[in-house]
Design a protein around this motif. Structure first.
Motif, PDB file in Angstrom:
ATOM      1  N   TYR B  73       2.256  -8.719  -7.347  1.00 42.49           N
ATOM      2  CA  TYR B  73       1.827  -7.958  -8.488  1.00 42.49           C
ATOM      3  C   TYR B  73       3.124  -7.278  -9.190  1.00 42.49           C
ATOM      4  O   TYR B  73       3.458  -6.272  -8.429  1.00 42.49           O
ATOM      5  CB  TYR B  73       0.803  -6.873  -8.385  1.00 42.49           C
ATOM      6  N   LYS B  74       3.238  -7.456 -10.332  1.00 44.37           N
ATOM      7  CA  LYS B  74       4.660  -6.798 -10.843  1.00 44.37           C
ATOM      8  C   LYS B  74       4.077  -5.536 -11.956  1.00 44.37           C
ATOM      9  O   LYS B  74       3.316  -5.936 -12.691  1.00 44.37           O
ATOM     10  CB  LYS B  74       5.359  -7.746 -11.851  1.00 44.37           C
ATOM     11  N   THR B 107       6.731  -3.375  -2.403  1.00 46.72           N
ATOM     12  CA  THR B 107       6.334  -2.857  -1.023  1.00 46.72           C
ATOM     13  C   THR B 107       6.512  -4.110   0.016  1.00 46.72           C
ATOM     14  O   THR B 107       6.779  -5.211  -0.267  1.00 46.72           O
ATOM     15  CB  THR B 107       4.891  -2.930  -1.234  1.00 46.72           C
ATOM     16  N   GLU B 108       6.509  -3.531   1.366  1.00 55.28           N
ATOM     17  CA  GLU B 108       7.151  -4.347   2.430  1.00 55.28           C
ATOM     18  C   GLU B 108       6.051  -5.445   2.560  1.00 55.28           C
ATOM     19  O   GLU B 108       6.364  -6.574   2.990  1.00 55.28           O
ATOM     20  CB  GLU B 108       6.624  -3.436   3.786  1.00 55.28           C
ATOM     21  N   ASP B 109       4.509  -5.443   2.159  1.00 53.63           N
ATOM     22  CA  ASP B 109       3.878  -6.692   2.254  1.00 53.63           C
ATOM     23  C   ASP B 109       3.987  -7.610   1.108  1.00 53.63           C
ATOM     24  O   ASP B 109       3.346  -8.678   1.073  1.00 53.63           O
ATOM     25  CB  ASP B 109       2.436  -6.011   2.426  1.00 53.63           C
ATOM     26  N   LEU B 110       4.962  -7.324   0.436  1.00 51.06           N
ATOM     27  CA  LEU B 110       5.379  -8.309  -0.806  1.00 51.06           C
ATOM     28  C   LEU B 110       4.277  -8.291  -1.765  1.00 51.06           C
ATOM     29  O   LEU B 110       4.018  -9.357  -2.474  1.00 51.06           O
ATOM     30  CB  LEU B 110       5.648  -9.394  -0.436  1.00 51.06           C
ATOM     31  N   MET B 111       3.129  -7.313  -1.782  1.00 48.44           N
ATOM     32  CA  MET B 111       2.188  -7.454  -2.584  1.00 48.44           C
ATOM     33  C   MET B 111       2.611  -6.774  -4.096  1.00 48.44           C
ATOM     34  O   MET B 111       2.178  -7.048  -5.107  1.00 48.44           O
ATOM     35  CB  MET B 111       1.101  -6.319  -2.013  1.00 48.44           C
ATOM     36  N   PHE B 112       3.288  -5.695  -4.147  1.00 48.83           N
ATOM     37  CA  PHE B 112       3.511  -4.679  -5.500  1.00 48.83           C
ATOM     38  C   PHE B 112       5.180  -5.020  -5.766  1.00 48.83           C
ATOM     39  O   PHE B 112       5.774  -4.181  -4.641  1.00 48.83           O
ATOM     40  CB  PHE B 112       2.895  -3.448  -5.457  1.00 48.83           C
ATOM     41  N   SER B 113       5.538  -4.891  -6.948  1.00 51.30           N
ATOM     42  CA  SER B 113       6.924  -4.453  -7.392  1.00 51.30           C
ATOM     43  C   SER B 113       6.867  -3.542  -8.421  1.00 51.30           C
ATOM     44  O   SER B 113       5.938  -3.770  -9.212  1.00 51.30           O
ATOM     45  CB  SER B 113       7.762  -5.646  -7.742  1.00 51.30           C
ATOM     46  N   LEU B 114       7.551  -2.404  -8.474  1.00 55.27           N
ATOM     47  CA  LEU B 114       7.245  -1.632  -9.222  1.00 55.27           C
ATOM     48  C   LEU B 114       8.492  -1.430 -10.267  1.00 55.27           C
ATOM     49  O   LEU B 114       9.733  -1.260  -9.700  1.00 55.27           O
ATOM     50  CB  LEU B 114       7.475  -0.223  -8.439  1.00 55.27           C
ATOM     51  N   LEU B 130       2.051  -2.826 -17.737  1.00 55.25           N
ATOM     52  CA  LEU B 130       1.507  -4.180 -17.361  1.00 55.25           C
ATOM     53  C   LEU B 130       1.410  -4.352 -15.827  1.00 55.25           C
ATOM     54  O   LEU B 130       2.209  -3.861 -15.261  1.00 55.25           O
ATOM     55  CB  LEU B 130       2.554  -5.276 -17.976  1.00 55.25           C
ATOM     56  N   ILE B 131       0.260  -5.011 -15.518  1.00 58.87           N
ATOM     57  CA  ILE B 131       0.235  -5.500 -14.244  1.00 58.87           C
ATOM     58  C   ILE B 131       0.259  -7.089 -14.203  1.00 58.87           C
ATOM     59  O   ILE B 131      -0.932  -7.478 -14.665  1.00 58.87           O
ATOM     60  CB  ILE B 131      -0.799  -4.849 -13.225  1.00 58.87           C
ATOM     61  N   ASN B 132       1.128  -7.801 -13.910  1.00 60.15           N
ATOM     62  CA  ASN B 132       1.207  -9.223 -14.259  1.00 60.15           C
ATOM     63  C   ASN B 132       1.130  -9.340 -15.883  1.00 60.15           C
ATOM     64  O   ASN B 132       1.766  -8.821 -16.602  1.00 60.15           O
ATOM     65  CB  ASN B 132       0.376 -10.014 -13.195  1.00 60.15           C
ATOM     66  N   ASP B 133      -0.122 -10.041 -16.111  1.00 61.55           N
ATOM     67  CA  ASP B 133      -0.293 -10.191 -17.539  1.00 61.55           C
ATOM     68  C   ASP B 133      -1.169  -9.398 -18.384  1.00 61.55           C
ATOM     69  O   ASP B 133      -1.542  -9.522 -19.443  1.00 61.55           O
ATOM     70  CB  ASP B 133      -0.408 -11.974 -17.820  1.00 61.55           C
ATOM     71  N   LEU B 148      -5.017   0.990  -9.713  1.00 60.88           N
ATOM     72  CA  LEU B 148      -4.289   0.477  -8.476  1.00 60.88           C
ATOM     73  C   LEU B 148      -5.199   0.537  -7.348  1.00 60.88           C
ATOM     74  O   LEU B 148      -4.980  -0.640  -6.544  1.00 60.88           O
ATOM     75  CB  LEU B 148      -3.191   1.420  -8.312  1.00 60.88           C
ATOM     76  N   GLY B 149      -6.274   1.226  -7.213  1.00 57.93           N
ATOM     77  CA  GLY B 149      -7.195   0.794  -6.190  1.00 57.93           C
ATOM     78  C   GLY B 149      -7.690  -0.407  -6.067  1.00 57.93           C
ATOM     79  O   GLY B 149      -7.791  -0.803  -5.012  1.00 57.93           O
ATOM     80  N   ASP B 150      -8.165  -0.537  -7.150  1.00 55.72           N
ATOM     81  CA  ASP B 150      -8.841  -2.158  -7.471  1.00 55.72           C
ATOM     82  C   ASP B 150      -7.685  -3.209  -6.830  1.00 55.72           C
ATOM     83  O   ASP B 150      -8.235  -3.984  -6.248  1.00 55.72           O
ATOM     84  CB  ASP B 150      -9.306  -2.364  -8.733  1.00 55.72           C
ATOM     85  N   TYR B 151      -6.616  -2.917  -7.278  1.00 57.40           N
ATOM     86  CA  TYR B 151      -5.629  -3.977  -6.993  1.00 57.40           C
ATOM     87  C   TYR B 151      -5.522  -4.192  -5.596  1.00 57.40           C
ATOM     88  O   TYR B 151      -5.354  -5.241  -4.766  1.00 57.40           O
ATOM     89  CB  TYR B 151      -4.298  -4.039  -7.516  1.00 57.40           C
ATOM     90  N   ILE B 152      -5.569  -3.005  -5.008  1.00 64.28           N
ATOM     91  CA  ILE B 152      -5.210  -2.803  -3.455  1.00 64.28           C
ATOM     92  C   ILE B 152      -6.237  -3.353  -2.680  1.00 64.28           C
ATOM     93  O   ILE B 152      -6.115  -4.209  -1.833  1.00 64.28           O
ATOM     94  CB  ILE B 152      -4.774  -1.358  -2.999  1.00 64.28           C
ATOM     95  N   ARG B 153      -7.590  -3.138  -2.989  1.00 65.47           N
ATOM     96  CA  ARG B 153      -8.656  -3.318  -2.234  1.00 65.47           C
ATOM     97  C   ARG B 153      -8.842  -5.120  -2.282  1.00 65.47           C
ATOM     98  O   ARG B 153      -9.181  -5.820  -1.487  1.00 65.47           O
ATOM     99  CB  ARG B 153     -10.045  -2.863  -2.753  1.00 65.47           C
ATOM    100  N   ASN B 154      -8.398  -5.667  -3.697  1.00 65.61           N
ATOM    101  CA  ASN B 154      -8.625  -7.046  -3.737  1.00 65.61           C
ATOM    102  C   ASN B 154      -7.437  -7.966  -3.333  1.00 65.61           C
ATOM    103  O   ASN B 154      -7.525  -9.202  -3.672  1.00 65.61           O
ATOM    104  CB  ASN B 154      -9.048  -7.404  -5.207  1.00 65.61           C
TER     105      ASN B 154
END
Ligand SMILES: Cc1cc2nc3c(=O)[nH]c(=O)nc-3n(C[C@H](O)[C@H](O)[C@H](O)COP(=O)(O)O)c2cc1C
Ligand code: SF4
Lengths: 387, 155
Positions: B73-74, B107-114, B130-133, B148-154
């Motif tokens: 997720y960018k 992030t270390e888990d390669l989930m998010f780039s800020l 924007l988060i992705n599109d 962001l909480g939603d993204y992290i959970r899913n």
């Protein structure tokens, strides 16, 4: 005479009352020459920034001899503070598509692209559905002009028409030398008409209401209506369609928060107009650059505003020519040095000279227009740059 | 992540082997693999018969052709003037605190780039990102926590 009150109009976003593509169907039964002449007569100028007369562009394009010609709708909308093209594509995509198809028919163009900025990717699905409907209707009318979407990849300079074409060709989005203009030598070396989203929507509107009706709006110098994207310190942020030719005072009274210090007209590429000039300045074609208007109230630091602009320019310069690549960075470092006391206030005058040199020596509109906001902010808010 | 060789082949069959196919091919790679790896760019160079330097030069020109930001997720926060005026800094502080990374990092888990981005055309509804599109407007710290909480959970 300029207007001392803003005149809100509602033509561009008004939903069509006729069947979809009825204007297109009717228009392509006329003589091509007449339609182009009507557009010339309407006085419509490009809404993407440069303000080139649209009818003339189409006329020249029609004269080009080539089996293949392209029509590109410039939906790159990268100028900070502009968001009206997105609204057009969301709310009245058929007017935009009709404008493209009328242009193609009138100039014998064979293929169309909507160059959509990457930031607007969420619009792709709905636009593709609209294009599907258009292709069906076009087939019924016997019009053979397919349109597809080309998704950009994130670069402000790609809004410049030749950089846009370079990027479509899979290259770095570096502007070309002009001439030759895209009309002569554009996408893949073929004649290419590039117009802004609003220009196409306005062309379709002129085909519907006629040049006479269109010319009734605006003033003698500034014909018609135009979309303004309004943001910043305003209780009425959003897109507003206004008749051209109002004073900035009228504009600020209508859209400011009562404490307006300055209005940035024409985006970062435009001018920053201080309150003391509101009475005499007209928001018009000379300074609209796409209709971005950002309003600043007295709590805003104009140093921060300029710093933000220069940071943007330094990042978005394509780096192709030295005055722009180095100049943008030097202006940024320069105002920082004056602010921190490393350089004397008189250094600002040297920086203004540098920005003026950039206007003369840069290859494209990006480097050429840095001086607009730079000089207008430094000259009008000099004390804020120093203290 | 898709196997690069296969993916590039598939995309060049879809979009063609011409130079004009380059940006759509890049986009297709990012959609599947989240960024343009060195191997991917070499593969594209081979496929289109263009020098690798030229391919990299083109990729590095565009801000959405990520060659470094590897996150799935960018998150792109608008830093243009009106979003800045409306409190972009606070939004970034919240994001940095939640993700424990700084702007420009992944992030270390390669989930998010800020990432920072220039104007995204949401100036009348700032601060925006924007988060992705997908786009998010009129952000507040609380709103960011929920989104962001939603993204992290899913994830
Ligand atoms: C740096 C730069 C950025 C530009 N960005 C845009 C843009 O985002 N959209 C646009 O329509 N025109 C943009 N233009 C203007 C185009 O080069 C071109 O003049 C315009 O698309 C022509 O269409 P028009 O005559 O309908 O305005 C830009 C120009 C420059 C120099
Ligand atoms: S003026 Fe700036 S953006 Fe334009 S071509 Fe030169 S370096 Fe590139």
């Amino acid at each position: 005479m300029p207007y001392s009150r803003t005149r809100v109009v509602d033509v561009l976003f008004k939903p069509l009352t006729t069947a979809p593509y009825e204007i297109l169907r009717k228009t392509i039964q006329r003589e091509k020459k007449d339609v182009i002449n009507e557009l010339v007569d309407s006085g419509l100028r490009g809404r993407g920034g440069a303000g080139f007369p649209t009818g003339m562009k189409w006329k020249f394009a029609a004269q080009q001899k080539s089996d293949v010609k392209y029509v590109i709708c410039n939906a790159d909308e990268g100028e900070p503070g502009t968001f009206k093209d997105k609204k057009l594509l969301c709310e009245v995509p058929r007017k935009v598509i009709s404008g493209m198809a009328i242009c193609a028919w009138a100039t014998n163009a064979t293929k169309g692209y909507i160059y959509l900025r990457r930031e607007y990717r969420y619009l792709v699905a709905q636009l593709e559905e609209e294009l599907r409907i258009y292709h069906e209707k076009a087939k019924e009318m016997g019009l053979n002009f397919p349109i597809e979407i080309f998704l950009g990849a994130g670069a402000y300079v790609c809004g410049e028409e030749t950089a846009l074409i370079e990027s479509m060709e899979g290259k770095r989005g570096e502007p070309r030398n002009k001439p030759p203009y895209p009309i002569q030598n554009g996408f893949l070396g073929k004649p290419t008409i590039v117009n802004n989203v609003e220009t196409f929507a306005s062309s379709a509107m002129i085909c519907r209401i006629g040049a006479e009706e269109y010319k009734k709006m605006g003033t003698a110098d500034q014909r018609g209506s135009k979309l303004f994207s309004i943001s910043g310190d305003s209780p009425k942020e959003g897109v507003h369609e206004l008749e051209l030719g109002m004073t900035l005072e009228a504009f600020a009274n209508e859209f400011g928060d009562g404490d307006t210090k300055a209005v940035q007209v024409g985006g970062v590429a435009g001018f920053c107009i201080p309150r003391k000039q509101f009475k005499t300045q007209i928001i018009g074609e000379g300074n609209t650059t796409g209709g971005s208007t950002m309003i600043f109230n007295s709590t805003r630091s104009m140093y921060n505003v300029l710093h933000n602009y220069l940071d943007f320019y330094a990042e978005e310069s394509c780096g192709q020519c030295t005055p722009c690549r180095i100049g943008t960075q030097q202006l940024l470092k320069g105002i920082e040095a004056v602010k921190s006391g490393l350089k004397p206030p008189s250094y600002l005058d040297q920086l203004i000279k540098l920005s003026e040199t950039m206007r003369i020596t840069s290859k494209c509109g990006l480097g050429q227009s840095v001086t607009n906001s730079f000089s207008s902010i430094v000259q009008n808010f000099r004390e804020e740059m120093i203290f | 992540m898709a196997e690069v060789k296969e993916l590039v082949k598939e995309l060049s069959e879809k979009y063609g082997n011409r130079r004009e196919s380059l940006i759509p091919i890049f986009q297709g790679i990012i959609d599947k693999n989240y960024y343009l790896s060195k191997e991917a760019m070499l593969e594209v160079a081979k496929q289109l018969d263009v020098s690798a330097a030229d391919i990299y030069g083109t990729a590095s020109f565009f801000s959405f052709l990520d060659t470094d930001a590897k996150g799935k997720y960018k998150i792109r926060i608008c830093k243009s003037i009106t979003c800045d005026m409306k409190g972009k800094s606070g939004i970034i502080a919240t994001l940095e605190e939640m993700l424990k990374i700084k702007v420009g990092e992944t992030t270390e888990d390669l989930m998010f780039s800020l990432l920072h981005t220039n104007c995204i055309g949401l100036c009348d509804q700032g601060p925006a990102m924007l988060i992705n599109d997908n786009y998010y407007t009129k952000l507040t710290a609380e709103k960011v926590r929920v989104i962001l909480g939603d993204y992290i959970r899913n994830k």
